[in-house]
Write an enzyme that holds these catalytic residues in place. Structure first.
Site, PDB file in Angstrom:
ATOM      1  N   HIS A 208      75.171  49.957  60.020  1.00 48.97           N
ATOM      2  CA  HIS A 208      75.783  50.827  60.157  1.00 48.97           C
ATOM      3  C   HIS A 208      77.142  50.875  61.098  1.00 48.97           C
ATOM      4  O   HIS A 208      76.599  50.874  62.196  1.00 48.97           O
ATOM      5  CB  HIS A 208      76.266  52.253  59.807  1.00 48.97           C
TER       6      HIS A 208
ATOM      7  N   ASP B  56      81.322  15.647  43.747  1.00 50.65           N
ATOM      8  CA  ASP B  56      82.695  15.627  43.345  1.00 50.65           C
ATOM      9  C   ASP B  56      82.360  14.272  42.066  1.00 50.65           C
ATOM     10  O   ASP B  56      82.943  14.649  40.937  1.00 50.65           O
ATOM     11  CB  ASP B  56      83.590  15.751  44.265  1.00 50.65           C
TER      12      ASP B  56
ATOM     13  N   ALA C 111      82.327  21.701  48.134  1.00 50.53           N
ATOM     14  CA  ALA C 111      81.463  20.714  49.383  1.00 50.53           C
ATOM     15  C   ALA C 111      80.524  21.610  49.484  1.00 50.53           C
ATOM     16  O   ALA C 111      79.226  20.750  49.878  1.00 50.53           O
ATOM     17  CB  ALA C 111      82.836  21.163  50.526  1.00 50.53           C
ATOM     18  N   HIS C 112      80.978  22.478  49.637  1.00 52.63           N
ATOM     19  CA  HIS C 112      78.795  22.860  50.180  1.00 52.63           C
ATOM     20  C   HIS C 112      77.504  22.868  48.918  1.00 52.63           C
ATOM     21  O   HIS C 112      76.703  22.253  48.619  1.00 52.63           O
ATOM     22  CB  HIS C 112      78.686  24.178  50.422  1.00 52.63           C
TER      23      HIS C 112
ATOM     24  N   GLY D 125      85.088  13.097  54.832  1.00 51.41           N
ATOM     25  CA  GLY D 125      85.290  13.017  53.453  1.00 51.41           C
ATOM     26  C   GLY D 125      86.556  14.195  53.493  1.00 51.41           C
ATOM     27  O   GLY D 125      87.158  14.582  54.298  1.00 51.41           O
TER      28      GLY D 125
ATOM     29  N   THR E 104      81.227   9.986  47.315  1.00 50.60           N
ATOM     30  CA  THR E 104      82.378   9.235  47.217  1.00 50.60           C
ATOM     31  C   THR E 104      83.037  10.299  46.657  1.00 50.60           C
ATOM     32  O   THR E 104      84.538  10.118  47.105  1.00 50.60           O
ATOM     33  CB  THR E 104      82.995   7.540  46.084  1.00 50.60           C
ATOM     34  N   GLY E 105      83.133  11.520  46.357  1.00 53.71           N
ATOM     35  CA  GLY E 105      83.830  12.685  46.497  1.00 53.71           C
ATOM     36  C   GLY E 105      85.128  13.163  44.995  1.00 53.71           C
ATOM     37  O   GLY E 105      84.278  12.026  44.148  1.00 53.71           O
TER      38      GLY E 105
ATOM     39  N   GLY F 234      93.996  20.686  40.068  1.00 54.20           N
ATOM     40  CA  GLY F 234      93.004  20.166  40.348  1.00 54.20           C
ATOM     41  C   GLY F 234      92.524  18.696  41.163  1.00 54.20           C
ATOM     42  O   GLY F 234      93.571  18.483  41.174  1.00 54.20           O
TER      43      GLY F 234
END
Length: 574
Positions: free
Chosen positions: A542, A406, A414-415, A124, A227-228, A360
């Protein structure tokens, strides 16, 4: 956290716009190489008992070319409301981006016979035209900044001759990375027995999908739309792919213009400004709102502007729309007409070598056949509930149909799409799981990086006022961190927004070295419901950058007693 966005486009456009970090921040986002290690790649197809369907067709449009096929489609359409009695697959996913891939992997783990429909290439936007290649370019820009900073190098006792770069070599690095990740994704799906059906998927009716120009009709018990999105180009802007470009074109790095205007100062715009200025370009931002980086926490945005914008070869115009952009031709430069965002009166005209449209992204949902199941998109987005179940035009749930990523507009990352896909698989396999979007982190991979999770301070205070609770803020500086000082990269701030009455974490925002990696301790705490009085007891190595978060949580003042119990301890065996 709903996706915020930057409105830097023609006022006459009514098309959807969403925060451009959609992609930035893709493999963890934003980028994170995690896709190279697949949990299930060792499983054999035979062990899973899956068959393989191979359809070779790259046509993204559906054509009805024969009388016999018309009869088949008509029969399928006439059967709306009457789902098939048996199914080819347990789960069919339309779209093989990061969201679809994540859903498919989880579906196999749950024992579902799974197929993915893809009309373009696996991976994608994120893998092929988004976060993955952009991280390759940003890796180059980061190295260039280090090599070009004499002051920074001298402070470390280093001497380096003048740094240069090969544009084609940089472009090849981005393209090769995308190809490698795409191959990894494809191989992981095949190794798991997921059938990849090549062609554009269109829904014919309940639990029925037509695939590609072969007109193959596939049935599935459950269907996920994944489908994004595509770059959004406002009206009045003419894209020629050479001098007026979108992020799709920019990632190919076919040129490095002397002067480029970037329309939009969200994630995509900021990251490309980092790339272009490191490679020698002058950048001008065009932003519709009154300040740059409008989607970020205001305090973080102010600091980021001081570090990422002001010292660099960048100027900007805020409170203006790019009402018209004309590509360069016949020896003339790119011409950008600016109008006042409020009065719509002409404001200025810019003449530049190139323009990048970073306003966008818009959902890619056309041609899905949603009308066949009485689903009407809203500004292009597929309406869903909190469980990603698709809602039809009458407000009813469409059985066995889900939409993630989306295409639903909930959070264009995406995540986030992958997490939504996993939540859907959990539901269809019997577990009622609702994803907490406030726990999903986002990142901008500038140098230094910006990351965030949860609410901004203004959002938190508005919520507190409505619901009747106090909001407190704690902060810590990277200048107090040993590792950051050792790296001579101490410019940075971490900010915690929380409830002092019960220790609930409302939001965390970080600007500084490796901020994108540091944010996950906070996002996981929000996801697991861990409160500050508990996380204060977490131990951090540390010296590490993670101690920035350690100090941040320890500095918060919570009125409730500590929840932590030391009643049980474990000693290492001797």
């Amino acid at each position: 956290m709903q996706s915020s966005f930057s409105l830097s486009f023609s006022h006459s456009s009514a098309a959807p716009i969403s925060r451009s970090h959609h992609y930035s921040e893709c493999l963890a986002l934003s980028d994170n190489g995690g896709l190279l290690n697949f949990r299930f790649c060792g499983l054999r197809r035979e062990a899973l008992g899956f068959t393989s369907l191979k359809l070779s067709d790259t046509n993204r449009r559906v054509h009805l070319s024969s009388r016999g096929h018309l009869k088949k489609v008509a029969a399928a359409l006439s059967d709306n409301g009457a789902p098939p009695k048996s199914f080819d697959y347990d789960l069919l996913i339309i779209g093989a981006g990061v969201g679809g891939h994540g859903a498919a992997l989880h579906a196999v783990e749950k024992g579902l016979k799974t197929a993915i429909v893809e009309g373009d290439v696996v991976g994608g936007t994120c893998v092929n035209r988004g976060c993955v290649p952009s991280k390759a370019l940003l890796a180059v820009s980061g190295r260039m900044r280090e090599l070009q900073s004499d002051h920074h190098l001298r402070s470390l006792g280093l001497q380096v001759s003048a740094a240069g770069y090969d544009r084609q070599g940089v472009a090849d690095h981005a393209n090769n990375l995308a190809s490698k990740i795409r191959g990894n994704l494809t191989n992981s799906l095949k190794a798991l027995g997921v059938d990849i059906l090549t062609g554009f998927g269109s829904i014919l009716g309940p639990q029925k999908v037509q695939v590609g120009s072969s007109k193959k009709i596939v049935t599935a018990k459950d269907i996920i739309i994944a489908t994004g999105s595509v770059p959004f180009v406002p009206k009045g802007i003419e894209v020629d792919g050479k001098t007026v470009i979108t992020s799709d074109h920019a990632l190919k790095l076919e040129s490095v213009p002397d002067w480029i205007a970037i329309v939009g100062s969200g994630y995509i715009g900021l990251e490309f400004s980092d790339v272009y200025t490191a490679l020698g370009s002058e950048v001008t931002f065009v932003e519709a709102l009154d300040q740059l980086m409008p989607g970020f926490d205001p305090e973080i945005s102010k600091l980021a502007q001081r570090v990422l914008i002001n010292p660099r070869n960048i100027d900007y115009h805020t409170g203006v729309f790019a009402s018209k952009i004309t590509p360069a031709k016949d020896g003339k430069p790119v011409i950008i007409d600016l109008i006042d965002a409020k009065t719509k009166e002409p404001k200025d005209t810019l003449e530049v070598d190139a323009a990048l449209i970073a306003t966008g992204r818009a959902p890619f949902t056309q041609g899905l056949g949603l009308e066949n199941i009485d689903v009407a998109t809203q500004r292009g987005f597929v309406p869903v509930d909190e469980r990603m179940r698709v809602i039809d035009a009458k407000g009813n749930l469409v059985p066995h149909l889900y939409c993630i990523g989306d295409a639903n507009g909930k959070m264009m990352l995406a995540h986030a799409a992958s997490a939504q896909g996993i939540s859907v698989v959990e539901q269809v396999t019997g577990r009622d799981y609702v994803l907490n979007h406030l726990s999903i982190p986002a990142a901008c991979f500038t140098h230094p990086e910006i990351s965030m999770v949860g609410l901004t301070e203004p959002q938190a205070r508005e919520k507190g006022e409505k619901e009747g609770f106090e909001v407190s803020v704690a902060k810590t500086s990277f200048k107090a961190n040993t590792k950051a000082l050792a790296e001579n990269e101490a410019e940075g701030l971490a900010k915690l927004i929380y409830r002092p009455d019960n220790g609930e974490i409302l939001g965390v925002h970080i600007f500084g070295l490796h901020a994108a990696d540091l944010i996950h301790e906070a996002s996981n705490a929000i996801a697991l419901g861990t409160h500050i009085q508990d996380i204060k007891f977490a131990v951090h190595a540390h010296p590490t950058l993670s101690e920035v978060l350690d100090e941040l949580f320890k500095s918060a003042k919570v009125s409730l007693p500590l929840h932590h119990s030391q009643s049980t301890s474990f000693e290492p065996s001797k």
